[in-house]
Structure formats: structure tokens, C-alpha cells
Design a protein around this motif. Structure first.
Motif, PDB file in Angstrom:
ATOM      1  N   ALA A 214      63.226  75.152 119.208  1.00 32.13           N
ATOM      2  CA  ALA A 214      63.286  76.480 118.603  1.00 32.13           C
ATOM      3  C   ALA A 214      63.995  76.422 117.249  1.00 32.13           C
ATOM      4  O   ALA A 214      63.539  77.020 116.270  1.00 32.13           O
ATOM      5  CB  ALA A 214      63.995  77.454 119.539  1.00 32.13           C
ATOM      6  N   LEU A 215      65.109  75.673 117.168  1.00 29.50           N
ATOM      7  CA  LEU A 215      65.844  75.595 115.895  1.00 29.50           C
ATOM      8  C   LEU A 215      64.976  74.976 114.812  1.00 29.50           C
ATOM      9  O   LEU A 215      64.884  75.501 113.694  1.00 29.50           O
ATOM     10  CB  LEU A 215      67.123  74.784 116.076  1.00 29.50           C
ATOM     11  CG  LEU A 215      68.228  75.459 116.881  1.00 29.50           C
ATOM     12  CD1 LEU A 215      69.411  74.523 117.040  1.00 29.50           C
ATOM     13  CD2 LEU A 215      68.656  76.764 116.231  1.00 29.50           C
ATOM     14  N   VAL A 216      64.312  73.852 115.159  1.00 24.10           N
ATOM     15  CA  VAL A 216      63.456  73.191 114.166  1.00 24.10           C
ATOM     16  C   VAL A 216      62.331  74.127 113.748  1.00 24.10           C
ATOM     17  O   VAL A 216      62.040  74.285 112.557  1.00 24.10           O
ATOM     18  CB  VAL A 216      62.905  71.868 114.746  1.00 24.10           C
ATOM     19  CG1 VAL A 216      61.863  71.276 113.814  1.00 24.10           C
ATOM     20  CG2 VAL A 216      64.027  70.880 114.973  1.00 24.10           C
ATOM     21  N   SER A 217      61.712  74.814 114.742  1.00 21.84           N
ATOM     22  CA  SER A 217      60.595  75.696 114.407  1.00 21.84           C
ATOM     23  C   SER A 217      61.032  76.833 113.514  1.00 21.84           C
ATOM     24  O   SER A 217      60.335  77.186 112.561  1.00 21.84           O
ATOM     25  CB  SER A 217      59.966  76.301 115.659  1.00 21.84           C
ATOM     26  OG  SER A 217      59.876  75.376 116.667  1.00 21.84           O
ATOM     27  N   PHE A 218      62.205  77.420 113.816  1.00 21.30           N
ATOM     28  CA  PHE A 218      62.633  78.554 112.997  1.00 21.30           C
ATOM     29  C   PHE A 218      63.002  78.101 111.599  1.00 21.30           C
ATOM     30  O   PHE A 218      62.773  78.830 110.622  1.00 21.30           O
ATOM     31  CB  PHE A 218      63.768  79.327 113.677  1.00 21.30           C
ATOM     32  CG  PHE A 218      63.242  80.341 114.634  1.00 21.30           C
ATOM     33  CD1 PHE A 218      62.827  79.976 115.891  1.00 21.30           C
ATOM     34  CD2 PHE A 218      63.094  81.661 114.246  1.00 21.30           C
ATOM     35  CE1 PHE A 218      62.282  80.899 116.766  1.00 21.30           C
ATOM     36  CE2 PHE A 218      62.553  82.595 115.105  1.00 21.30           C
ATOM     37  CZ  PHE A 218      62.151  82.208 116.373  1.00 21.30           C
ATOM     38  N   LYS A 222      61.039  79.669 108.583  1.00 22.67           N
ATOM     39  CA  LYS A 222      61.756  80.339 107.491  1.00 22.67           C
ATOM     40  C   LYS A 222      61.359  79.702 106.163  1.00 22.67           C
ATOM     41  O   LYS A 222      61.137  80.402 105.165  1.00 22.67           O
ATOM     42  CB  LYS A 222      63.260  80.194 107.746  1.00 22.67           C
ATOM     43  CG  LYS A 222      64.138  80.995 106.834  1.00 22.67           C
ATOM     44  CD  LYS A 222      64.290  82.415 107.327  1.00 22.67           C
ATOM     45  CE  LYS A 222      65.031  83.230 106.280  1.00 22.67           C
ATOM     46  NZ  LYS A 222      64.833  84.664 106.464  1.00 22.67           N
ATOM     47  N   ASN A 223      61.278  78.363 106.155  1.00 24.42           N
ATOM     48  CA  ASN A 223      60.907  77.660 104.937  1.00 24.42           C
ATOM     49  C   ASN A 223      59.495  77.993 104.497  1.00 24.42           C
ATOM     50  O   ASN A 223      59.247  78.209 103.308  1.00 24.42           O
ATOM     51  CB  ASN A 223      61.022  76.149 105.162  1.00 24.42           C
ATOM     52  CG  ASN A 223      62.358  75.632 104.708  1.00 24.42           C
ATOM     53  OD1 ASN A 223      62.831  76.021 103.653  1.00 24.42           O
ATOM     54  ND2 ASN A 223      62.967  74.792 105.506  1.00 24.42           N
ATOM     55  N   LEU A 224      58.586  78.046 105.472  1.00 24.04           N
ATOM     56  CA  LEU A 224      57.203  78.375 105.139  1.00 24.04           C
ATOM     57  C   LEU A 224      57.122  79.777 104.560  1.00 24.04           C
ATOM     58  O   LEU A 224      56.460  80.010 103.560  1.00 24.04           O
ATOM     59  CB  LEU A 224      56.337  78.309 106.392  1.00 24.04           C
ATOM     60  CG  LEU A 224      55.854  76.945 106.838  1.00 24.04           C
ATOM     61  CD1 LEU A 224      55.162  77.069 108.169  1.00 24.04           C
ATOM     62  CD2 LEU A 224      54.904  76.388 105.801  1.00 24.04           C
ATOM     63  N   ALA A 225      57.837  80.706 105.218  1.00 23.81           N
ATOM     64  CA  ALA A 225      57.708  82.112 104.850  1.00 23.81           C
ATOM     65  C   ALA A 225      58.194  82.356 103.429  1.00 23.81           C
ATOM     66  O   ALA A 225      57.670  83.208 102.723  1.00 23.81           O
ATOM     67  CB  ALA A 225      58.483  82.976 105.833  1.00 23.81           C
ATOM     68  N   ARG A 226      59.226  81.602 102.978  1.00 18.31           N
ATOM     69  CA  ARG A 226      59.790  81.913 101.669  1.00 18.31           C
ATOM     70  C   ARG A 226      59.174  81.065 100.567  1.00 18.31           C
ATOM     71  O   ARG A 226      59.539  81.204  99.405  1.00 18.31           O
ATOM     72  CB  ARG A 226      61.297  81.710 101.692  1.00 18.31           C
ATOM     73  CG  ARG A 226      61.686  80.258 101.713  1.00 18.31           C
ATOM     74  CD  ARG A 226      63.105  80.033 102.135  1.00 18.31           C
ATOM     75  NE  ARG A 226      63.322  78.612 102.240  1.00 18.31           N
ATOM     76  CZ  ARG A 226      64.075  77.906 101.404  1.00 18.31           C
ATOM     77  NH1 ARG A 226      64.707  78.492 100.430  1.00 18.31           N
ATOM     78  NH2 ARG A 226      64.198  76.616 101.553  1.00 18.31           N
ATOM     79  N   SER A 227      58.259  80.143 100.947  1.00 23.54           N
ATOM     80  CA  SER A 227      57.748  79.241  99.923  1.00 23.54           C
ATOM     81  C   SER A 227      56.319  79.617  99.548  1.00 23.54           C
ATOM     82  O   SER A 227      55.803  80.653  99.930  1.00 23.54           O
ATOM     83  CB  SER A 227      57.807  77.807 100.428  1.00 23.54           C
ATOM     84  OG  SER A 227      56.948  77.692 101.538  1.00 23.54           O
TER      85      SER A 227
END
Lengths: 388, 342
Positions: A214-218, A222-227
Motif C-alpha cells: 500500500a505504501l509503495v502504491s500510494f 501520488k507521483n503519477l497524479a502530480r506529474s
């Protein structure tokens, strides 16, 4: 409350953890999550109701569901591709993961020998995710041709394909056909060691595996969403022709969205299979599969469509609701709800009605879901006692 | 290979029998698909709650035909069935050949009212919201309504008497055809003709077509869009109930059970898509062809796939057909291509 710093550069705007306050709370949350399973051993931690193992089980379910819901939120919330076939990808992950993790030549059920590779759990998680992602990208061409409502119907077909494929005797060495297969427990021990650093029960090992996933996925989410990728998704969602005009490769964005979403679903499915212990094909296809898909949709709607945090909030809500209902029923506060398994209006049926009602109510009154409620509450208290 | 199977396995009589049986199933699919299409064309909503409305209609038909209705109060006795009070005995004394169609008509009326209620109370609030939200709302309604039906009527399999039991067949030479399939086909033709006449000649039918063509222009001409939306949902509900009432005798051998009815509407999705989501005529064509394709694939393709250890191929064949058609024609066979602007 500390006022948020004025952002003066692109770098600040893009930062993963914008300010110290947020960093502090995230670290605190991380500490709580890591210590959570141990709290079941400390007698001074108060227990609300039920056994301590019960609370561990809930936490494992929430973590797995949050990972799966994050995948669906990237696809539906960010890229705007409505999918009702999420259960199918969870199922693919569950069976592929069990196949990768199982020791070869040991597990049998009624004369059927299950295939196995005997690899560690994290290989199974990645492998299950990758196979699901490949299938997801294969569905992609339909997504590129079709838009909106037509697509939701094609993904609905996936649930029926799931029923057809998972229950077929042709693949019984992988899925166990109608009887399901066994999924081996997660072992966190390093190679060459008997046990991990602590003496953990099977459930606790699964908890940490689910927490890491879960930590890795989030972090990835988060990285995908802001990039760039996330912005391409959102442009595709908001108006695909306009996105194409400003230079977003819409075909690429849709395929990537399907691939990533299926990857998270598959990876979550691997651990879901371990959690179930004996995943059945009918858990992921047909009627149950459709309800599972709708539950994931409910998670992102109730949590907040198009938000990363929303996936986690929605998972907590959707996993927690039936438990709250059965707790209230046990306390005798719901006289109209029958005992579980009695076939009539039991707690499961009541929770499904509540899901339906919550989906309707949230969409009508608070389209941003729990995340929207959280924003409202935060903004209210920020200026309290002044209204602005 | 398939052709070899056909000549090897099937006599001409059997082919006729299979096609008629397929048309019977297709007629029901056509009614369900028509309900989807009418709601979609008028309001741009895909109604995932259609299966739930069909379920409600089917169980209402059950109540009206057998005289057993669910206990509404006190709530703890839900799922228990009561019998009609004595003053309604005359209804149960009616001949089943008359009572059954009347029951379907009454159920259709009731479900039509439920459709209007849904439109008024929930979907009216969502006009102008993204399609995503609206689709999810109908999914939420599906959960609420179908669980409600499950709770009220208790999902155990129950016999539903009908004027055309599974054993009664029409024999023409070597061909024997179930009456239930023939009546489903006849009922579909009558209902579809009525609906098409309504669209063609009635004042409200013309208003509906005008609104579907251009909502703003229609409103400017004095057509109340809200009335049109209400009528569309009422029609969708009525069609769902009629399809449900016909489905049980034709497909479930006269035994009403929860899950097959609930998912029948989902199996009819390929029919609506195949014809094009905004084409009522396409829904009928799509429904009939999907019905025939499903029955024929069960007979001819299932043995081939069974040799590969893949049973129940006929359940996914309509979906494969749908995806194949969509990849070639993204708006179905008769649907209008959407003009998209930036």
C-alpha cells in the motif's frame, strides 16, 4: 494551526510533501501503521469490541482494498475511463500470484495438482500485477475506440469472462476451477533465514506485506497524479479532443491508465488471494464479481473521485461499514436486521443497501466524497471562530 | 469446422426449433434492450438499475398471480409471504390465462410509477452532472432495489404458474416448439408495435423524439423536458416488468429465482449495444439476433469449447459478439455516430 506556506516556485508546487506539518503527520501515521499489529499483543491498548485478531483482519482488508481502489481511482477518477471489470483483474492477480508463490508439486485438491514456482511473495505480487497489467492493456484497444458509457459496458463483460475463464476446467491447475485453489501464506523471512526479525503470525506477516504494497502504491500513485502522466490523464478525462489538440497522446494515456490500474488491481489481488486462503473463481466473476467491482466503485465514489487520499478513505469506509453494521446488530440496535446467514435481511444485505444509498447520497450531495467532507471540515476549522 | 458440426448434429427440424427458441429469448432481450434505449435516448443515462426494475416487476407478477405478498410490517417478519385477504378472492378465481396477462399489465404499471419516482427523486438532481456520476447512481439504485426485493420476497426458488407451462409445446410434424417462446415473441411484437405507434402518432411520442433530437430546441418550442424524462423512465420500467413476466415461463421453466432474473438484464446489454444505444429499432434487431446467437452457440459452439475444457461458452458469446461489433462500429449497428467538438 500553521497556515500553509505560499508556494513561489514550480518545485514547491510539485513537492510530494509540501510542508513540515504534513511531513510530521505522515511520519506519525507511518509509525502508527507499523506499530499497529504489535498493539494486539500489548494488553494496555484498549480494544473497542471483538478480539484483537479481528482488528488485525480489518486492517489487512483495508490495506488491500486501498491498493485496489487506488488503481481504480487512477483509471476512473483521473483518466475518466469507467470500469466495472476491476474484480476480474483482482482475480487474475489472486490466481497468478498463488501460482508464483506456491511450492511446486505439493498442493493438490481432489486429485488436481496446482502449478507452483515457489518464489518469494514480492515476486508474486509484482508478477500478478504484471500479468493483470498485460491483460489490462489488451483491453485497451476497446478503450481507445469507445468512450464513456460504451466502455463501461465492455468492462462489465470482463466480469462475465472472469466467470467463464476462472471456472473452466482447462485452467484448473492455476485456478482450481469450481473448487478454487490454495494460496500460500506470505513469508517475510529474508533468504536463508527461518523467521523474520520478529516472531510474527501469518496474519501479521500478511499485514506487513499489505502495508508495504500500500505504501509503495500510494507513493507511485501520488507521483503519477502530480506529474506529466497524471495531467495527461486528467486532460483526457475532462475532454479528450481538447487534450489531443494540446498535444496529449490520448491513445497512449488511456492504455497507460488501463495498464497501471490493472497492475495495482493485480498486485492487490495477489494479497487478497492470500487473505482468502482459498480463492474461488466465483469470488471474482459473475454475480459476486459484479458486486466486488461495484464495491470498489463505491470506495472511490465515497472516498472521493479523482483524489489519491480518497481511495484510502473509501476503503476504510467500505470495509468498515459491514463491521459497524454487525456490531450495531449485536448490540441490538438494529431490531429489523436478522442474524447473519439466515437468508433474510441479514447484516450483509443491510450493508449492501447502505452502500447503494451512500453512493446515491454522496453523488447527489457531496461529489468529492469523504475527501470533500474532510476539506470542508479543515477549511472550517482553519478560520475558526471566524467564518473566513 | 462449425459447418461440419451443423450438418452433422442438426436436422432441419432441430434448426427450426433452435431458431424459434432463440427468437423467444431474443424477444425478451429486445424488450429489455428497448427499455435501456428509450431511457438512454431521452435522458442520456445508461440505466444499470434496469435489472433491478425487472426483478421488481417479476416478483410483482408473482404476487399478483399467486396471491402471496410480502409482509411489510412488522419489519422483523420480512421475507415471509402472506396471502391475499378474502375480499380479493375473486381475483384468484379468474382463469390463469386472463390473470397472468393482467398481472403483467398491473406490474408494468407499478414499475412504471417506480421509474417515475426514481427519475423525480434522484436523477432530476443530477441533470448536467458528468455521465460517470449518473451511471454510478443507477448502480447504487440497483443495489438498493434488488436487495430490497430479495429481502421482501425472500430469494428461494418458487413456482410461478403461467398459462403456458414448460411442458406445453406446439408440434408441427417433427418440430416441437414451447408455447412460452411463441407467446414471448407475440407479446414482444405487440408491445413494440404499440410503442412505435406511440412514438409515431402520439403528441408525447413526437415530443420525445423532438427532445431526443435537440433538447434545447424542443424546450424552446414549449416541450417540457421534465415530462419527457418522466415518460421515458415510466416506459423503461414498464418494459422491464413485461420482460420479467415473460422471462420466467419462457426461460426458467416457470420457476422464479432471484439471481437469473437479476442478471438477465445484464445479458441483454449486448443486445442494446449491438443495435446502437440510441436506436429503438436497433434494440429489437439486436435483441432477436443476440437471442438466436446465444441459443445456436449453446448448441453448436459449446461442444467445441467443451472439448477444450471451457464449458458454458454460450454465456460469453453475446459479449464477444458485442465487442467484435463495437470494434468495427463503435456506435453499434444502427446507432448514430456522435459528433464531437472541442
Amino acid at each position: 494551526m500553521a497556515e500553509r506556506k505560499l508556494r513561489t516556485s514550480y518545485r514547491e508546487d510539485m513537492a510530494l510533501f509540501p510542508d513540515r506539518v504534513q511531513k510530521f503527520w505522515l511520519l506519525a501515521l507511518l509509525a502508527v501503521l507499523v506499530l499497529y499489529p504489535f498493539s494486539t499483543r500489548w494488553s494496555w491498548v484498549p480494544v473497542l469490541s471483538g478480539s484483537r485478531e479481528f482488528w488485525l483482519t480489518i486492517a489487512v482488508t483495508v490495506l488491500i482494498a486501498a491498493t485496489g481502489a487506488l488503481g481504480l481511482n487512477l483509471l476512473s477518477g483521473f483518466a475518466g475511463q469507467i470500469s466495472l471489470g476491476h474484480a476480474f483483474f483482482l482475480g487474475v492477480g489472486a490466481f497468478v500470484g498463488a501460482t508464483i508463490a506456491q511450492e511446486p508439486g505439493v498442493a493438490t485438491l481432489s486429485g488436481v495438482e496446482f502449478w507452483g514456482m515457489g518464489l518469494p511473495w514480492w515476486v508474486a505480487v509484482i508478477g500478478g500485477g504484471l500479468v493483470a497489467a498485460v491483460i489490462g492493456v489488451a483491453v485497451g484497444p476497446a478503450a481507445v475506440r469507445l468512450r464513456g458509457l460504451y466502455l463501461s459496458l465492455v468492462t462489465l463483460a470482463l466480469v462475465f469472462f472472469g466467470q467463464f475463464i476462472f471456472l473452466a476446467p482447462a485452467v484448473e491447475n492455476i485456478t482450481g476451477a469450481a473448487r478454487g485453489r490454495s494460496a500460500p501464506n506470505v513469508s517475510l523471512a529474508l533468504p536463508g533465514q527461518e523467521t523474520p526479525f520478529f516472531d510474527l503470525s501469518n496474519r501479521e506477516e500478511l499485514y506487513f506485506a499489505a502495508l508495504i504494497l500500500a505504501l509503495v502504491s500510494f507513493l507511485i500513485g501520488k507521483n503519477l497524479a502530480r506529474s506529466r502522466v497524471g495531467r495527461a490523464f486528467q486532460a483526457t478525462r475532462d475532454r479528450d479532443i481538447a487534450a489531443e489538440v494540446i498535444g496529449v497522446n490520448v491513445t497512449w494515456a488511456k492504455l497507460v491508465a488501463f495498464g497501471i490500474s490493472s497492475f495495482f488491481a493485480g498486485a492487490a489481488g495477489v494479497l487478497l488471494g492470500v487473505f482468502l486462503g482459498n480463492p474461488l473463481g466465483s469470488n471474482f466473476g459473475g454475480g459476486e464479481g459484479l458486486i466486488l467491482s461495484v464495491e470498489y466503485v463505491a470506495m472511490i465514489v465515497i472516498g472521493g473521485i479523482g483524489t489519491i487520499l480518497g481511495a484510502a478513505l473509501g476503503a476504510i469506509f467500505v470495509v468498515g461499514l459491514p463491521e459497524v453494521v454487525s456490531y450495531l446488530a449485536q448490540q441490538g440496535w438494529l431490531p429489523f436486521v436478522a442474524e447473519t446467514g439466515s437468508g433474510s435481511f441479514d447484516t450483509a444485505a443491510f450493508s449492501i443497501v447502505l452502500f447503494g444509498l451512500f453512493i446515491v447520497l454522496f453523488l447527489v450531495f457531496e461529489p468529492y466524497g469523504l475527501y470533500g467532507l474532510w476539506l470542508r471540515a479543515r477549511n472550517y476549522w482553519k478560520g475558526w471562530p471566524f467564518s473566513y | 469446422m462449425i459447418l461440419a458440426q451443423v450438418t452433422q448434429l442438426s436436422t432441419p427440424e432441430e434448426i427450426v426449433q433452435l431458431v424459434v427458441s432463440g427468437l423467444g429469448l431474443g424477444a425478451i432481450y429486445a424488450l429489455i434492450a428497448l427499455g435501456f434505449v428509450i431511457i438512454y435516448k431521452a435522458t442520456d443515462v445508461i440505466n444499470f438499475a434496469h435489472g433491478a426494475l425487472m426483478l421488481l416487476g417479476t416478483y410483482l407478477v408473482f404476487t399478483l398471480v399467486t396471491g402471496q405478498f410480502p409482509r411489510l410490517w412488522p419489519i422483523s417478519g420480512l421475507g415471509e409471504l402472506l396471502t391475499f385477504p378474502a375480499w380479493l378472492d375473486w381475483w384468484l378465481d379468474l382463469d390463469i390465462a386472463l390473470r397472468f396477462p393482467l398481472a403483467i399489465a398491473l406490474a408494468a404499471l407499478f414499475v412504471a410509477l417506480v421509474g417515475i419516482l426514481i427519475e423525480r427523486s434522484v436523477l432530476r438532481k443530477l441533470v448536467g452532472q458528468p455521465v460517470f456520476a449518473v451511471v454510478l447512481i443507477t448502480l447504487g439504485l440497483e443495489l438498493v432495489i434488488s436487495t430490497g426485493v430479495q429481502v421482501l420476497w425472500n430469494p428461494q426458488q418458487k413456482p410461478l404458474p403461467s398459462p403456458f407451462p414448460a411442458t406445453s409445446t406446439l408440434s408441427l410434424g417433427n418440430v416441437s416448439i414451447q408455447w412460452a417462446n411463441i407467446w414471448a415473441l407475440v407479446a414482444m411484437v405487440v408491445v413494440v408495435l404499440l410503442f412505435f405507434a406511440f412514438f409515431r402518432y402520439s403528441r408525447y411520442g413526437v415530443a420525445m423524439r423532438a427532445t431526443a433530437l435537440d433538447q434545447e430546441a424542443a424546450m424552446a418550442m414549449g416541450i417540457k423536458a421534465s415530462t419527457v424524462f418522466g415518460i421515458a423512465w415510466a416506459m423503461g420500467g414498464a418494459l422491464a416488468a413485461i420482460a420479467g413476466g415473460l422471462y420466467v415461463p419462457a426461460r426458467l421453466a416457470g420457476f422464479i429465482s432471484f439471481t437469473p432474473v437479476r442478471f438477465a438484464a445484464l445479458s441483454a446489454f449486448p443486445a442494446a449495444i449491438l443495435g446502437g444505444l440510441d436506436s429503438p429499432g436497433g434494440a429489437v434487431v439486436g435483441g432477436l439476433s443476440i437471442g438466436v446467437a446465444q441459443v445456436l452457440s449453446a448448441r453448436w459452439l459449446n461442444p467445441i469449447f467443451l472439448d477444450l475444457n471451457l464449458p458454458n461458452f454460450h454465456l460469453v458469446f453475446p459479449f464477444l459478439l458485442m465487442i467484435g461489433v463495437l470494434l468495427v462500429r463503435p456506435y453499434g449497428l444502427f446507432g448514430t455516430a456522435e459528433v464531437r467538438r472541442v
